[in-house]
Design a protein around this motif. Structure first.
Motif, short mmCIF file in Angstrom:
data_model
loop_
_atom_site.label_atom_id
_atom_site.label_comp_id
_atom_site.label_asym_id
_atom_site.label_seq_id
_atom_site.Cartn_x
_atom_site.Cartn_y
_atom_site.Cartn_z
N ILE A 88 0.83 -1.21 0.00
CA ILE A 88 0.00 0.00 0.00
C ILE A 88 0.87 1.26 0.00
O ILE A 88 0.61 2.21 -0.76
N LYS A 89 1.87 1.25 0.83
CA LYS A 89 2.77 2.42 0.94
C LYS A 89 3.50 2.67 -0.38
O LYS A 89 3.63 3.82 -0.82
N ARG B 25 3.00 5.92 -2.93
CA ARG B 25 4.16 6.75 -3.24
C ARG B 25 4.30 6.96 -4.75
O ARG B 25 4.69 8.04 -5.20
N ARG B 26 3.95 5.94 -5.53
CA ARG B 26 4.07 6.02 -6.99
C ARG B 26 2.84 6.67 -7.64
O ARG B 26 2.94 7.24 -8.71
N ASN B 27 1.69 6.52 -7.00
CA ASN B 27 0.45 7.05 -7.58
C ASN B 27 -0.33 7.78 -6.48
O ASN B 27 -0.92 7.17 -5.61
N CYS C 101 -4.77 7.57 -7.34
CA CYS C 101 -5.63 6.41 -7.58
C CYS C 101 -6.38 6.01 -6.32
O CYS C 101 -5.99 6.34 -5.20
N LYS C 102 -7.47 5.28 -6.52
CA LYS C 102 -8.22 4.71 -5.40
C LYS C 102 -7.59 3.36 -5.05
O LYS C 102 -7.36 2.53 -5.93
N ILE C 103 -7.31 3.15 -3.77
CA ILE C 103 -6.71 1.89 -3.31
C ILE C 103 -7.70 1.18 -2.39
O ILE C 103 -8.20 1.78 -1.43
N ILE C 104 -7.97 -0.09 -2.69
CA ILE C 104 -8.85 -0.90 -1.85
C ILE C 104 -8.07 -2.12 -1.37
O ILE C 104 -7.51 -2.87 -2.18
N TYR C 105 -8.01 -2.30 -0.07
CA TYR C 105 -7.42 -3.51 0.52
C TYR C 105 -8.57 -4.47 0.78
O TYR C 105 -9.42 -4.23 1.62
N TRP C 106 -8.62 -5.57 0.02
CA TRP C 106 -9.78 -6.45 -0.03
C TRP C 106 -9.57 -7.70 0.83
O TRP C 106 -8.67 -8.49 0.58
N LEU D 161 -2.92 -1.22 10.69
CA LEU D 161 -3.21 -0.87 9.30
C LEU D 161 -4.51 -0.08 9.20
O LEU D 161 -4.61 0.86 8.41
N ILE D 162 -5.50 -0.44 9.99
CA ILE D 162 -6.77 0.29 10.02
C ILE D 162 -6.54 1.76 10.34
O ILE D 162 -7.13 2.66 9.72
N LYS D 163 -5.66 2.01 11.29
CA LYS D 163 -5.37 3.38 11.72
C LYS D 163 -4.66 4.20 10.65
O LYS D 163 -4.64 5.43 10.72
N LYS D 164 -4.07 3.53 9.67
CA LYS D 164 -3.28 4.21 8.65
C LYS D 164 -4.05 4.45 7.35
O LYS D 164 -3.46 4.83 6.33
N GLN D 165 -5.36 4.23 7.38
CA GLN D 165 -6.16 4.43 6.17
C GLN D 165 -6.12 5.88 5.67
O GLN D 165 -6.06 6.13 4.47
N LYS D 166 -6.15 6.81 6.60
CA LYS D 166 -6.08 8.23 6.20
C LYS D 166 -4.67 8.60 5.75
O LYS D 166 -4.50 9.39 4.82
N LEU D 167 -3.68 8.03 6.40
CA LEU D 167 -2.28 8.33 6.07
C LEU D 167 -1.96 7.96 4.62
O LEU D 167 -1.35 8.75 3.89
N TYR D 168 -2.40 6.77 4.20
CA TYR D 168 -2.11 6.31 2.84
C TYR D 168 -3.31 6.47 1.90
O TYR D 168 -3.24 6.09 0.73
N ASN D 169 -4.41 7.02 2.44
CA ASN D 169 -5.61 7.27 1.63
C ASN D 169 -6.09 6.00 0.91
O ASN D 169 -6.11 5.94 -0.32
#
Length: 204
Positions: free
Chosen positions: A77-78, A82-84, A87-92, A115-123
């Protein structure tokens, strides 16, 4: 959104990966298969991102990137973010949190909660098919994906059929089976203790 704008990071060779690849989506593995990367995965060494398969992909061209649940999810995810940046990222999540291999241990659950707490950090968004998990951990709810088989020349023995692992739902499945049979819906439910049992049933 067109299929060419969607990238799925997971296991291309397993059932779920084939569902998406057969539908025309691009599905790539998590890591390059090398002896060094294998040792890193086994012994849980840091800097796993050095072996990300996605480093070979033009991440910037995708509008949606779906990442299947994996033990090193944050690395992926990180790196993607960093590269994009847009884009919308979904962890499924493909399993319930209590039964998934990446979350059913004390350490795995701790990493998942972080990881839940980092949803805003990595959007990004964490998505699950289990409504109870979504309520408990405040996740995004999505239906599970399945595959539609062509059974045109097959004589059906049952109206409904289920084969899966026991994930704390056995009482519910028994109740559902009884309910279906009571309304004259011929159902068959097989509950397996391991994945190997499921594969054996499918192969026979």
């Amino acid at each position: 959104m067109e299929k060419r704008e969607i990238l799925i990071i997971g296991a291309p060779d397993n059932f779920v990966g084939k569902v998406f690849s057969d539908a025309g989506y691009e599905v790539i593995p998590y890591y390059r298969k090398t002896l060094i990367s294998r040792k890193h995965r086994i012994f849980n060494f840091p800097k796993m991102e050095y072996y990300l398969f996605i480093k070979n992909i033009e991440v910037e061209k995708y509008k949606l990137i779906i990442i299947f649940d994996f033990i090193y999810a944050e690395d992926i995810i990180k790196y993607v973010r960093r590269r994009n940046k847009y884009c919308k990222i979904i962890y499924w999540l493909w399993d319930t949190i209590g039964s998934a291999g990446v979350t059913n241990s004390e350490e795995g659950l701790k990493h998942f909660k972080d990881l839940i707490k980092k949803q805003k950090l990595y959007n990004f968004t964490i998505s699950s098919f289990d409504k109870n998990d979504c309520i408990k951990y405040k996740l995004k709810y999505n239906n599970q994906t399945t595959y539609r088989y062509n059974l045109a020349n097959v004589k059906l023995e049952f109206d409904t059929f289920f084969c899966g692992r026991e994930k704390g739902r056995i009482n519910y499945l028994i109740e559902l089976n009884d309910l279906l049979n009571n309304v004259m819906i011929n159902s068959k439910i097989i509950i397996c203790l391991t994945k190997k049992m499921i594969l054996k049933i499918i192969q026979t």
